[in-house]
Scaffold this motif. Structure first.
Motif, mmCIF file in Angstrom:
data_model
loop_
_atom_site.group_PDB
_atom_site.id
_atom_site.type_symbol
_atom_site.label_atom_id
_atom_site.label_comp_id
_atom_site.label_asym_id
_atom_site.label_seq_id
_atom_site.Cartn_x
_atom_site.Cartn_y
_atom_site.Cartn_z
ATOM 1 N N GLY A 1 31.319 46.545 -21.236
ATOM 2 C CA GLY A 1 30.537 46.855 -20.250
ATOM 3 C C GLY A 1 29.572 47.912 -20.626
ATOM 4 O O GLY A 1 29.475 48.678 -21.442
ATOM 5 N N ARG A 2 28.719 48.213 -19.275
ATOM 6 C CA ARG A 2 27.651 49.269 -19.418
ATOM 7 C C ARG A 2 27.903 50.106 -18.550
ATOM 8 O O ARG A 2 28.660 50.044 -17.378
ATOM 9 N N GLU A 3 27.452 51.243 -18.979
ATOM 10 C CA GLU A 3 27.387 52.331 -17.936
ATOM 11 C C GLU A 3 26.827 52.344 -16.710
ATOM 12 O O GLU A 3 25.665 51.876 -16.663
ATOM 13 N N ARG A 4 27.518 52.624 -15.358
ATOM 14 C CA ARG A 4 26.613 52.374 -14.280
ATOM 15 C C ARG A 4 26.198 53.430 -13.582
ATOM 16 O O ARG A 4 25.392 53.351 -12.567
ATOM 17 N N TRP A 5 27.020 54.587 -13.904
ATOM 18 C CA TRP A 5 26.564 55.645 -13.437
ATOM 19 C C TRP A 5 27.262 57.016 -14.180
ATOM 20 O O TRP A 5 28.154 56.716 -14.953
ATOM 21 N N ALA A 6 26.532 58.090 -14.017
ATOM 22 C CA ALA A 6 27.513 59.400 -14.732
ATOM 23 C C ALA A 6 27.133 60.575 -13.825
ATOM 24 O O ALA A 6 26.327 60.621 -13.092
ATOM 25 N N SER A 57 27.273 55.107 -4.812
ATOM 26 C CA SER A 57 26.517 54.230 -4.044
ATOM 27 C C SER A 57 24.994 53.861 -4.881
ATOM 28 O O SER A 57 24.462 54.576 -5.524
ATOM 29 N N SER A 58 24.808 52.709 -4.744
ATOM 30 C CA SER A 58 23.609 52.127 -5.613
ATOM 31 C C SER A 58 23.463 52.710 -7.076
ATOM 32 O O SER A 58 22.418 53.097 -7.308
ATOM 33 N N GLY A 59 24.482 52.597 -7.919
ATOM 34 C CA GLY A 59 24.344 53.109 -9.241
ATOM 35 C C GLY A 59 24.256 54.564 -9.389
ATOM 36 O O GLY A 59 23.942 54.921 -10.293
ATOM 37 N N THR A 60 24.617 55.404 -8.274
ATOM 38 C CA THR A 60 24.450 56.784 -8.409
ATOM 39 C C THR A 60 25.659 57.429 -7.917
ATOM 40 O O THR A 60 26.505 56.742 -7.003
ATOM 41 N N ALA A 61 26.146 58.540 -8.343
ATOM 42 C CA ALA A 61 27.597 59.149 -7.716
ATOM 43 C C ALA A 61 27.192 60.770 -7.486
ATOM 44 O O ALA A 61 26.160 61.221 -8.218
#
Length: 109
Positions: A1-6, A57-61
């Motif tokens: 998988g790929r990183e969705r957020w950090a 939310s929306s790829g951010t944390a």
């Protein structure tokens, strides 16, 4: 998988993350100022232990709340469903200050 957020967390000793039924993430950070004192070494942190509430939310944390906790060491959070359809987050604590006092003469065998 790929990183969705950090999300960069500022602290020292974090628990494993726990995800609530609504996707909220919970992590504890054991404040290290008391830990350094207990180990007998000078610490450079005065941070209090805390429960971090992380919203995604929306790829951010982001940290949406920080709940201060008086004790020195914290367990991994536990999420428990309640009868109303919500949930409660529980954390076990351990007071290093009290334990050190017991170890220096408070216990007898």
């Amino acid at each position: 998988g790929r990183e969705r957020w950090a999300l960069r967390l500022d602290g020292f000793m974090f628990s494993d993350p726990v995800v609530g039924p609504d996707g909220t993430i919970f992590v504890t950070d054991s404040g290290m100022s008391r830990m350094w004192w207990w180990l007998g070494t000078p610490g450079n942190s005065t941070r209090q232990s805390r429960l971090l509430v992380i919203s995604v939310s929306s790829g951010t944390a982001r940290i949406s709340a920080q709940v201060p906790i008086e004790e020195s060491m914290l367990s991994r959070p536990v999420v428990i469903a309640n009868a109303s359809g919500g949930y409660v987050v529980c954390v076990n604590t351990f007071d290093l200050d009290r334990a050190r006092g017991m170890m220096s003469g408070g216990w007898s065998y």
